[in-house]
Design a protein around this motif. Structure first.
Motif, mmCIF file in Angstrom:
data_model
loop_
_atom_site.group_PDB
_atom_site.id
_atom_site.type_symbol
_atom_site.label_atom_id
_atom_site.label_comp_id
_atom_site.label_asym_id
_atom_site.label_seq_id
_atom_site.Cartn_x
_atom_site.Cartn_y
_atom_site.Cartn_z
ATOM 1 N N LEU A 1 0.827 -1.213 0.000
ATOM 2 C CA LEU A 1 0.000 0.000 0.000
ATOM 3 C C LEU A 1 0.858 1.259 0.000
ATOM 4 O O LEU A 1 0.604 2.197 0.766
ATOM 5 C CB LEU A 1 -0.950 -0.003 1.200
ATOM 6 N N PRO A 2 1.904 1.311 -0.856
ATOM 7 C CA PRO A 2 2.698 2.538 -0.903
ATOM 8 C C PRO A 2 1.878 3.687 -1.464
ATOM 9 O O PRO A 2 0.930 3.484 -2.225
ATOM 10 C CB PRO A 2 3.859 2.172 -1.835
ATOM 11 N N VAL A 3 2.258 4.883 -1.094
ATOM 12 C CA VAL A 3 1.501 6.080 -1.438
ATOM 13 C C VAL A 3 2.322 6.961 -2.373
ATOM 14 O O VAL A 3 3.554 6.972 -2.291
ATOM 15 C CB VAL A 3 1.130 6.858 -0.157
ATOM 16 N N GLY A 4 1.664 7.678 -3.255
ATOM 17 C CA GLY A 4 2.384 8.670 -4.049
ATOM 18 C C GLY A 4 1.904 8.763 -5.482
ATOM 19 O O GLY A 4 1.193 7.888 -5.983
ATOM 20 N N PHE A 5 2.331 9.830 -6.132
ATOM 21 C CA PHE A 5 1.963 10.066 -7.519
ATOM 22 C C PHE A 5 2.976 9.485 -8.503
ATOM 23 O O PHE A 5 2.723 9.448 -9.702
ATOM 24 C CB PHE A 5 1.801 11.570 -7.775
ATOM 25 N N VAL A 6 4.144 9.063 -8.016
ATOM 26 C CA VAL A 6 5.175 8.484 -8.879
ATOM 27 C C VAL A 6 5.429 7.055 -8.447
ATOM 28 O O VAL A 6 5.964 6.802 -7.369
ATOM 29 C CB VAL A 6 6.487 9.300 -8.813
ATOM 30 N N GLY A 7 4.999 6.127 -9.250
ATOM 31 C CA GLY A 7 5.341 4.727 -9.041
ATOM 32 C C GLY A 7 4.408 3.930 -8.160
ATOM 33 O O GLY A 7 4.461 2.700 -8.177
ATOM 34 N N ALA A 8 3.541 4.588 -7.398
ATOM 35 C CA ALA A 8 2.704 3.836 -6.465
ATOM 36 C C ALA A 8 1.691 2.963 -7.193
ATOM 37 O O ALA A 8 1.574 1.762 -6.914
ATOM 38 C CB ALA A 8 1.996 4.785 -5.504
ATOM 39 N N VAL A 9 0.954 3.552 -8.122
ATOM 40 C CA VAL A 9 -0.044 2.777 -8.870
ATOM 41 C C VAL A 9 0.634 1.646 -9.638
ATOM 42 O O VAL A 9 0.166 0.501 -9.636
ATOM 43 C CB VAL A 9 -0.823 3.703 -9.827
#
Length: 200
Positions: free
Chosen positions: A143-151
């Protein structure tokens, strides 16, 4: 020892359930959904999480049988209060093509080997690194968070076929990752069947 639930938590769950019907979900799926939603005060997680009840059942058994729990960062470890965890971020170093979080995953894998439960709530690169290892995890809470690489890292986790808890969006973070693990920790272990039940 049974966990004592604070009245504020009881009231918080009551209010959450008044707005979110989880009664149709199987037991462990419901436990994870509710604790994650509760930890973030975000009802959207109910539709965002990707869960599989048989995977959770096997992970629950492994956790209560003593499988090591590894976290990517100390904030995730801090949220897991009823179990010792392994977190090697303080020992890790970044280098060319390797983030500190990814190096911490390597160090942790060298320490615990196969069969651990991995709880990743901060760094997509930690999850990406885990997927390159022969970790054979009991579960990956990715469940990492962020706009770069998380999805992308969470999609790669689902595509890997490893037993996993993940979500589809950019959302995530230390609190929700530890909450997902705590849901499995707090959920009761089924009693062993009596000898009469086994022979009936």
């Amino acid at each position: 020892m049974n966990r004592v639930v604070h009245p504020i938590e009881e009231e918080s769950y009551r209010r959450m359930r008044a707005r979110l019907d989880t009664s149709h979900l199987p037991p462990l799926t419901r436990a994870v959904v509710e604790r994650v939603v509760h930890s973030a005060a975000d009802l959207d997680y109910a539709a965002d999480l990707v869960l599989d009840e048989p995977v959770l059942e096997r992970a629950h058994a492994a956790l209560h049988a003593g499988a090591p729990v590894v976290t990517d960062v100390e904030m995730v470890a801090a949220g897991i209060t009823r179990r010792e965890t392994v977190c090697r971020i303080r020992d890790a170093r970044s280098g060319p093509g390797l983030t500190r979080s990814a190096h911490a995953v390597r160090l942790a894998y060298e320490q615990v080997g196969a069969g651990a439960i991995w709880v990743i709530g901060n760094a997509p690169t930690a999850l990406e690194e885990l997927l390159t290892l022969d970790a054979r995890p009991a579960l990956v809470i990715g469940l990492p968070v962020g706009f770069v690489g998380a999805v992308e890292s969470k999609a790669a986790l689902r595509a890997s076929g490893l037993p996993a808890v993940s979500n589809v969006s950019e959302k995530g973070g230390s609190a929700v990752a530890s909450a997902a693990l705590n849901a499995l920790l707090y959920h009761p272990v089924p009693p062993f069947p009596s000898s009469s039940e086994e022979t009936s």
